[in-house]
Motif scaffolding. Structure first.
Motif, PDB file in Angstrom:
ATOM      1  N   MET A   1      -8.282  52.640  31.572  1.00 56.28           N
ATOM      2  CA  MET A   1      -6.822  52.514  31.446  1.00 56.28           C
ATOM      3  C   MET A   1      -6.166  53.391  32.503  1.00 56.28           C
ATOM      4  SD  MET A   1      -4.407  53.311  28.162  1.00 56.28           S
ATOM      5  CE  MET A   1      -2.638  53.144  28.247  1.00 56.28           C
ATOM      6  N   ALA A   2      -5.547  52.777  33.516  1.00 53.72           N
ATOM      7  CA  ALA A   2      -4.937  53.524  34.621  1.00 53.72           C
ATOM      8  C   ALA A   2      -3.539  53.997  34.232  1.00 53.72           C
ATOM      9  CB  ALA A   2      -4.867  52.645  35.863  1.00 53.72           C
ATOM     10  N   THR A   3      -3.266  55.252  34.530  1.00 55.39           N
ATOM     11  CA  THR A   3      -1.959  55.835  34.252  1.00 55.39           C
ATOM     12  C   THR A   3      -1.316  56.276  35.559  1.00 55.39           C
ATOM     13  OG1 THR A   3      -2.665  56.613  32.069  1.00 55.39           O
ATOM     14  CG2 THR A   3      -0.714  57.658  33.027  1.00 55.39           C
ATOM     15  N   VAL A   4      -0.025  56.003  35.710  1.00 53.89           N
ATOM     16  CA  VAL A   4       0.756  56.529  36.821  1.00 53.89           C
ATOM     17  C   VAL A   4       1.710  57.576  36.269  1.00 53.89           C
ATOM     18  CG1 VAL A   4       2.462  56.034  38.616  1.00 53.89           C
ATOM     19  CG2 VAL A   4       0.596  54.427  38.199  1.00 53.89           C
ATOM     20  N   TYR A   5       1.621  58.786  36.795  1.00 58.64           N
ATOM     21  CA  TYR A   5       2.530  59.872  36.428  1.00 58.64           C
ATOM     22  C   TYR A   5       3.588  59.992  37.507  1.00 58.64           C
ATOM     23  CZ  TYR A   5      -1.208  61.134  33.192  1.00 58.64           C
ATOM     24  OH  TYR A   5      -2.159  61.107  32.186  1.00 58.64           O
ATOM     25  N   ARG A 117      -6.974  69.114  32.131  1.00 60.56           N
ATOM     26  CA  ARG A 117      -7.167  68.534  30.800  1.00 60.56           C
ATOM     27  C   ARG A 117      -6.503  67.179  30.575  1.00 60.56           C
ATOM     28  NH1 ARG A 117      -8.010  72.813  27.262  1.00 60.56           N
ATOM     29  NH2 ARG A 117      -8.655  71.211  25.770  1.00 60.56           N
ATOM     30  N   ILE A 118      -5.615  66.738  31.476  1.00 62.18           N
ATOM     31  CA  ILE A 118      -4.852  65.519  31.200  1.00 62.18           C
ATOM     32  C   ILE A 118      -5.151  64.399  32.182  1.00 62.18           C
ATOM     33  CG2 ILE A 118      -2.537  64.535  30.982  1.00 62.18           C
ATOM     34  CD1 ILE A 118      -1.561  67.282  30.022  1.00 62.18           C
ATOM     35  N   VAL A 119      -4.884  64.610  33.458  1.00 63.59           N
ATOM     36  CA  VAL A 119      -5.060  63.541  34.444  1.00 63.59           C
ATOM     37  C   VAL A 119      -6.546  63.221  34.617  1.00 63.59           C
ATOM     38  CG1 VAL A 119      -5.201  65.044  36.481  1.00 63.59           C
ATOM     39  CG2 VAL A 119      -4.252  62.728  36.704  1.00 63.59           C
ATOM     40  N   ARG A 120      -6.836  61.944  34.876  1.00 66.65           N
ATOM     41  CA  ARG A 120      -8.215  61.487  34.990  1.00 66.65           C
ATOM     42  C   ARG A 120      -8.429  60.789  36.328  1.00 66.65           C
ATOM     43  NH1 ARG A 120      -8.170  58.486  29.104  1.00 66.65           N
ATOM     44  NH2 ARG A 120      -8.402  60.341  27.798  1.00 66.65           N
ATOM     45  N   PRO A 121      -9.680  60.768  36.810  1.00 69.61           N
ATOM     46  CA  PRO A 121      -9.970  59.993  38.029  1.00 69.61           C
ATOM     47  C   PRO A 121      -9.530  58.542  37.866  1.00 69.61           C
ATOM     48  CG  PRO A 121     -11.821  61.406  37.478  1.00 69.61           C
ATOM     49  CD  PRO A 121     -10.863  61.500  36.322  1.00 69.61           C
ATOM     50  N   GLY A 122      -8.899  58.009  38.895  1.00 76.37           N
ATOM     51  CA  GLY A 122      -8.338  56.662  38.839  1.00 76.37           C
ATOM     52  C   GLY A 122      -6.847  56.650  38.563  1.00 76.37           C
ATOM     53  N   CYS A 331       2.679  69.256  28.307  1.00 78.93           N
ATOM     54  CA  CYS A 331       1.322  69.559  28.752  1.00 78.93           C
ATOM     55  C   CYS A 331       0.538  70.289  27.664  1.00 78.93           C
ATOM     56  CB  CYS A 331       1.355  70.394  30.027  1.00 78.93           C
ATOM     57  SG  CYS A 331       1.758  69.466  31.521  1.00 78.93           S
ATOM     58  N   LYS A 332       1.182  71.251  27.031  1.00 80.58           N
ATOM     59  CA  LYS A 332       0.498  71.997  25.974  1.00 80.58           C
ATOM     60  C   LYS A 332       0.158  71.088  24.789  1.00 80.58           C
ATOM     61  CE  LYS A 332       2.855  76.300  27.183  1.00 80.58           C
ATOM     62  NZ  LYS A 332       3.917  77.252  26.788  1.00 80.58           N
ATOM     63  N   ALA A 333       1.031  70.134  24.497  1.00 79.81           N
ATOM     64  CA  ALA A 333       0.818  69.246  23.353  1.00 79.81           C
ATOM     65  C   ALA A 333      -0.121  68.090  23.661  1.00 79.81           C
ATOM     66  CB  ALA A 333       2.158  68.690  22.874  1.00 79.81           C
ATOM     67  N   SER A 334      -0.288  67.767  24.942  1.00 82.11           N
ATOM     68  CA  SER A 334      -0.987  66.536  25.313  1.00 82.11           C
ATOM     69  C   SER A 334      -2.371  66.746  25.888  1.00 82.11           C
ATOM     70  CB  SER A 334      -0.155  65.772  26.351  1.00 82.11           C
ATOM     71  OG  SER A 334       1.128  65.481  25.864  1.00 82.11           O
ATOM     72  N   GLN A 335      -2.805  67.983  26.067  1.00 82.02           N
ATOM     73  CA  GLN A 335      -4.073  68.219  26.744  1.00 82.02           C
ATOM     74  C   GLN A 335      -5.235  67.625  25.970  1.00 82.02           C
ATOM     75  OE1 GLN A 335      -4.965  72.487  26.910  1.00 82.02           O
ATOM     76  NE2 GLN A 335      -3.276  72.809  25.503  1.00 82.02           N
ATOM     77  N   THR A 343     -11.868  61.295  24.041  1.00 84.03           N
ATOM     78  CA  THR A 343     -10.672  60.604  24.544  1.00 84.03           C
ATOM     79  C   THR A 343      -9.475  60.856  23.656  1.00 84.03           C
ATOM     80  OG1 THR A 343     -11.287  58.606  23.332  1.00 84.03           O
ATOM     81  CG2 THR A 343     -12.039  58.773  25.623  1.00 84.03           C
ATOM     82  N   CYS A 344      -9.625  61.779  22.725  1.00 86.35           N
ATOM     83  CA  CYS A 344      -8.525  62.076  21.816  1.00 86.35           C
ATOM     84  C   CYS A 344      -7.409  62.828  22.526  1.00 86.35           C
ATOM     85  CB  CYS A 344      -9.054  62.914  20.647  1.00 86.35           C
ATOM     86  SG  CYS A 344      -7.779  63.457  19.492  1.00 86.35           S
TER      87      CYS A 344
END
Length: 350
Positions: A1-5, A117-122, A331-335, A343-344
């Motif tokens: 699942m690709a995400t754009v920030y 902790r948040i952004v992923r490869p891709g 960021c603190k809530a979403s890591q 993947t949680c």
């Protein structure tokens, strides 16, 4: 699942970078205190000419308005004044770059959490910020490489970057090199590209990212200026030179990559970017280019509900909002937990 920030100034605030509403006065304060006359004297001239404004957008807009107004004047003093204003506008960009090179020495706690902790490869980061603190953190966690990580080739080696960072208003560490870095002698110039095809990078900025050795497009010598689209309310994505408009293809290529990433995204996260009405190109990019089935998440403090309503009016069916503060809080809530393979994600969304 690709995400754009999508990052605006609110995403870099807790790393020490100013919001546009306060940038003007803080930048002038830095410039006036400088021992470098090429930084101090432009501030004195601009304050005498335009006043000491706190909002950088107001200042840049007035500067560009004056340059445009005096463009066709036949009065010698008007032409001289236009040249002075244009020259000091360039030095304003130089000062902004040097000021940010001091700020980026500060910790960037939210960028650290985001990178680790948040952004992923891709994933792709589309940012309207100049700072390079985000790239430093991504590099620390081996998720970004400068060779291809900006969307154009800076390194000679084709080293892939897990995360792509598209900086649509430029970057404090990019330089436009004039005439290939030539310092004298006879030049054979291509009128279409006296500035080259893309920016180069200064060696000190490479060291900031931890590159001790690097083979690629680096600044060597000769004339150069910061590759930044200054924050006026009417932005031109080219440089007006004696050869005509240059570098437009470079900016168009970056924006095209951003449009492609947004079209392919399953999720779009808006972090500290308020969709200002004056940034029509950015508004069109974010509201018109993505697939309407994409999930959208808004983290923009007290602007969150307003921006969410803009996306809903544009036809997006799934728009979530973060109600508990700003990018740092998100960021603190979403890591992502450190458990391998997990993947949680924990979110406080409404």
């Amino acid at each position: 699942m690709a995400t754009v920030y999508v990052f605006g100034a609110g995403a870099s605030h807790d790393a020490g970078y100013p919001l546009a509403s306060a940038m003007g006065s803080a930048l002038f304060e830095y410039m006036l205190a400088s021992e470098n006359p090429y930084i101090r004297e432009p501030a004195e001239f601009l304050i005498d000419t335009f006043g000491k404004t706190s909002n950088i957008e107001d200042l840049i807009t007035e500067i560009e308005s004056q340059i445009d107004m005096l463009k066709d004047s036949e009065v010698p003093e008007d032409r001289n004044q236009r040249g002075r204003i244009a020259r000091h506008r360039v030095y304003l960009g130089v000062a902004l770059r040097e000021w940010f090179r001091q700020i980026h020495l500060l910790p960037a706690p939210s960028y650290t959490i985001f990178a680790e902790r948040i952004v992923r490869p891709g994933d792709v980061v589309v940012t309207f910020n100049y700072d390079d603190s985000l790239e430093r953190e991504l590099r620390r966690f081996r998720k970004w490489d400068i060779s291809r990580g900006y969307g154009f080739p800076l390194g000679m080696e084709d080293i892939p970057s897990g995360v792509l960072v598209l900086k649509l208003h430029g970057s404090m560490n990019w330089l436009v090199s004039l005439f290939g870095g030539a310092t004298g002698g006879t030049l054979l110039v291509n009128p279409a590209s006296s500035m080259g095809n893309h920016p180069v990078i200064y060696s000190a900025d490479l060291k900031f990212f931890g590159y001790e050795t690097f083979s690629g497009h680096t600044y060597q010598s000769g004339g150069a200026f910061p590759c930044l689209i200054l924050p006026g309310r009417s932005k031109e994505f080219f440089y007006d030179t004696s050869f005509g408009h240059e570098f437009g293809d470079f900016w168009d290529h970056l924006w095209s990559q951003a449009a492609g990433a947004l079209r392919a995204a399953d999720k779009i996260v808006i972090c500290g970017y308020s969709l200002p009405g004056a940034d029509q190109r950015a508004r069109d990019l974010l509201l018109l280019r993505p697939a309407k089935k994409a999930d959208v998440e808004i983290i923009c403090g007290n602007q969150t509900d307003h921006i969410a309503s803009e996306f809903k009016r544009a036809g997006f069916g799934s728009v979530a909002t973060f109600k508990s503060g700003y990018f740092a809080d998100w960021c603190k809530a979403s890591q992502v937990p450190e458990t391998a393979g997990s993947t949680c994600r924990t979110r406080n969304l409404v």
